[in-house]
Design an enzyme around this catalytic site. Structure first.
Site, PDB file in Angstrom:
ATOM      1  N   ASP A 179       0.828  -1.216   0.000  1.00  0.00           N
ATOM      2  CA  ASP A 179       0.000   0.000   0.000  1.00  0.00           C
ATOM      3  C   ASP A 179       0.862   1.265   0.000  1.00  0.00           C
ATOM      4  O   ASP A 179       0.570   2.234   0.710  1.00  0.00           O
ATOM      5  CB  ASP A 179      -0.944   0.017   1.209  1.00  0.00           C
ATOM      6  CG  ASP A 179      -1.858  -1.195   1.254  1.00  0.00           C
ATOM      7  OD1 ASP A 179      -2.119  -1.767   0.181  1.00  0.00           O
ATOM      8  OD2 ASP A 179      -2.300  -1.573   2.337  1.00  0.00           O
TER       9      ASP A 179
ATOM     10  N   ASP B  10      -0.385  -4.298  -3.905  1.00  0.00           N
ATOM     11  CA  ASP B  10      -1.386  -3.230  -4.048  1.00  0.00           C
ATOM     12  C   ASP B  10      -0.741  -1.859  -3.847  1.00  0.00           C
ATOM     13  O   ASP B  10      -1.275  -1.009  -3.126  1.00  0.00           O
ATOM     14  CB  ASP B  10      -2.514  -3.417  -3.036  1.00  0.00           C
ATOM     15  CG  ASP B  10      -3.134  -4.800  -3.104  1.00  0.00           C
ATOM     16  OD1 ASP B  10      -3.134  -5.394  -4.195  1.00  0.00           O
ATOM     17  OD2 ASP B  10      -3.608  -5.297  -2.065  1.00  0.00           O
TER      18      ASP B  10
ATOM     19  N   ARG C 152      -5.775  -5.569  -9.295  1.00  0.00           N
ATOM     20  CA  ARG C 152      -6.870  -6.393  -8.820  1.00  0.00           C
ATOM     21  C   ARG C 152      -7.894  -5.472  -8.165  1.00  0.00           C
ATOM     22  O   ARG C 152      -7.553  -4.365  -7.711  1.00  0.00           O
ATOM     23  CB  ARG C 152      -6.396  -7.471  -7.848  1.00  0.00           C
ATOM     24  CG  ARG C 152      -5.670  -6.978  -6.606  1.00  0.00           C
ATOM     25  CD  ARG C 152      -5.240  -8.141  -5.736  1.00  0.00           C
ATOM     26  NE  ARG C 152      -4.604  -7.729  -4.484  1.00  0.00           N
ATOM     27  CZ  ARG C 152      -4.374  -8.541  -3.469  1.00  0.00           C
ATOM     28  NH1 ARG C 152      -4.743  -9.821  -3.536  1.00  0.00           N
ATOM     29  NH2 ARG C 152      -3.785  -8.104  -2.367  1.00  0.00           N
TER      30      ARG C 152
ATOM     31  N   TRP D 285     -10.086  -3.713  -5.671  1.00  0.00           N
ATOM     32  CA  TRP D 285     -10.427  -3.438  -4.279  1.00  0.00           C
ATOM     33  C   TRP D 285     -11.920  -3.119  -4.184  1.00  0.00           C
ATOM     34  O   TRP D 285     -12.588  -3.442  -3.199  1.00  0.00           O
ATOM     35  CB  TRP D 285      -9.572  -2.283  -3.764  1.00  0.00           C
ATOM     36  CG  TRP D 285      -9.636  -2.066  -2.286  1.00  0.00           C
ATOM     37  CD1 TRP D 285     -10.285  -2.836  -1.355  1.00  0.00           C
ATOM     38  CD2 TRP D 285      -9.028  -1.004  -1.553  1.00  0.00           C
ATOM     39  NE1 TRP D 285     -10.118  -2.321  -0.085  1.00  0.00           N
ATOM     40  CE2 TRP D 285      -9.349  -1.200  -0.176  1.00  0.00           C
ATOM     41  CE3 TRP D 285      -8.246   0.094  -1.894  1.00  0.00           C
ATOM     42  CZ2 TRP D 285      -8.917  -0.331   0.824  1.00  0.00           C
ATOM     43  CZ3 TRP D 285      -7.809   0.957  -0.907  1.00  0.00           C
ATOM     44  CH2 TRP D 285      -8.147   0.743   0.444  1.00  0.00           C
TER      45      TRP D 285
END
Length: 333
Positions: free
Chosen positions: A154, A175, A231, A233
Site C-alpha cells: 500500500d 497493491d 486487482r 479493491w
C-alpha cells in the site's frame, strides 16, 4: 424583517463576488517562501513546523523549500495551497516506518486541496508483513512532479480526489497504488519488488456512477519477480494503461480478480498500445479490454482530472510571509 433579509442577501453576494475576484486575480507565479533546513540555516528545522505556521485559512501560494537531508518525521499537510519542494528526490528524503493502519501509517498525509510536491522522496521502510503507507492523498487537486514514493504494501494510498503524477518513481510489492481517486500518471516508473504475484494497483471504485480510476500514460513497469497489473479493491475498479512499457515481470494473464469472479462483468481494465514482453495479449484474462485509441482517449487527457482548471505553473518569484518575518524578528525560529 424583509429589509434585514434583503441586506443580508446583498452582503452575501458582495462577499461572494469579492472572493471570486480574489481567486481570479491570484498570481500563481509568485509564492510565499518558507525554508526548512536541518542545519539551522532556514526558518525551521522540521517540515511539520513549517506547515504548522501557515494560517489555517490560507489562500496564498506557499512554497516550502526543503534543503537536502533525511527528515525522520510524519508530515501532515492540512492547509490548502502548499507546495513541498526538495532540490532533488535523491537528496531530500522524508522517511518513516509506521505500519498497521492504512490511514494512520502514512509517512506523508495530504489532507488539504491544491497541494504540490516536487523533487522529494517519501518512503515507509517498514517492509513486508503489514500495511505501511508512504504517501496518503485524501484531498482534491494534488500534483506530484519528480518524486519517489517507496514502500512494500500500500505504498501510495491514492485515496480520494483528483490527482496528477508526473515523472515520478513508485515502488512496492502488494497493491502499491491503491484507493479511489481519479488520477493520471504520466511518464512514471512503476517498480514491483514482489517476488511472487503482487499487484501494482488496487483501485477501489464502488459504483458505476463514480468518476474515478487510475490512468497510466507513457509509463514504465519493471520489477524483480512477477506481478499483476491490478486487482479490484472495489467491484467497479477502473484502471487503464496506455503506451506503457511492460517488462516480463507482468504476468501473462495481466489482471487478478481477488478470488471473486463476480467482478469480471463490472471492472474496467484496459490496455492500449502497450509494449514489451509483459504486454503480450495472447494469455490475458478474457474480462480485460484491448482498447482502441478512441476508447482510451477519455482516460488519457487532463480532462479526466479537470487539470486545466487547477494545475499551476512553478512559481518564479518569491517573497517572505509576514508571519515568518515577525517570528524571525522576534528571534523565534
Amino acid at each position: 424583517m424583509e429589509i434585514q433579509i434583503h441586506a443580508c442577501v446583498l452582503l452575501l453576494v458582495a462577499l461572494a463576488s469579492s472572493s471570486l475576484m480574489a481567486a481570479q486575480s491570484t498570481n500563481w507565479s509568485t509564492a510565499l517562501l518558507i525554508k526548512v533546513d536541518q542545519s539551522g540555516n532556514g526558518d525551521f528545522k522540521k517540515i511539520q513546523d513549517a506547515i504548522d505556521v501557515v494560517p489555517s485559512n490560507n489562500s496564498d501560494n506557499v512554497f516550502i523549500l526543503i534543503k537536502p537531508g533525511i527528515y525522520r518525521e510524519k508530515v501532515v499537510v492540512d492547509k490548502p495551497y502548499i507546495t513541498l519542494s526538495g532540490l532533488t528526490s535523491k537528496t531530500t528524503i522524508i522517511t518513516g516506518n509506521a505500519y498497521g493502519d492504512i490511514f494512520g501509517s502514512a509517512t506523508v498525509s495530504v489532507l488539504a486541496s491544491d497541494f504540490v510536491a516536487r523533487s522529494l522522496t517519501m518512503e515507509n521502510t517498514h517492509g513486508a508483513g503489514s500495511k505501511a503507507v508512504a504517501l496518503r492523498v485524501s484531498a482534491d487537486k494534488a500534483a506530484f512532479y519528480g518524486c519517489k514514493i517507496m514502500s512494500y504494501q500500500d505504498t501510495l494510498l491514492d485515496d480520494t480526489g483528483r490527482h496528477y503524477y508526473n515523472n515520478s518513481y513508485i515502488e512496492g510489492a502488494t497493491d502499491f497504488i491503491c484507493g479511489d481517486a481519479a488520477s493520471l500518471f504520466e511518464n512514471c516508473h512503476l517498480h514491483s519488488i514482489s517476488k511472487g504475484n503482487g499487484a501494482i494497483t488496487a483501485q477501489r471504485r464502488e459504483s458505476p456512477s463514480e468518476d474515478t480510476g487510475f490512468s497510466f500514460l507513457g509509463c514504465k513497469i519493471t520489477g524483480v519477480g512477477s506481478c499483476f497489473l491490478g486487482r479490484p479493491w472495489g467491484p467497479y475498479s477502473r484502471v487503464v494503461f496506455s503506451k506503457t512499457y511492460m517488462s516480463g515481470v507482468v504476468l501473462p494473464q495481466g489482471w487478478d480478480d481477488w478470488g471473486d469472479s463476480s467482478t469480471h462483468s463490472t471492472v474496467y481494465y484496459g490496455e492500449n498500445q502497450c509494449y514489451g514482453a509483459g504486454a503480450a495479449s495472447s494469455k490475458r484474462v478474457t474480462w480485460s479490454r484491448r482498447l482502441s485509441d478512441a476508447e482510451a482517449k477519455p482516460f488519457l487527457t487532463m480532462d479526466m482530472i479537470g487539470g486545466q482548471d487547477w494545475l499551476k505553473p512553478t512559481p518564479t518569484h518569491f517573497k517572505r510571509p509576514s508571519y515568518i518575518i515577525s517570528k524571525t524578528a522576534g528571534g523565534n525560529k
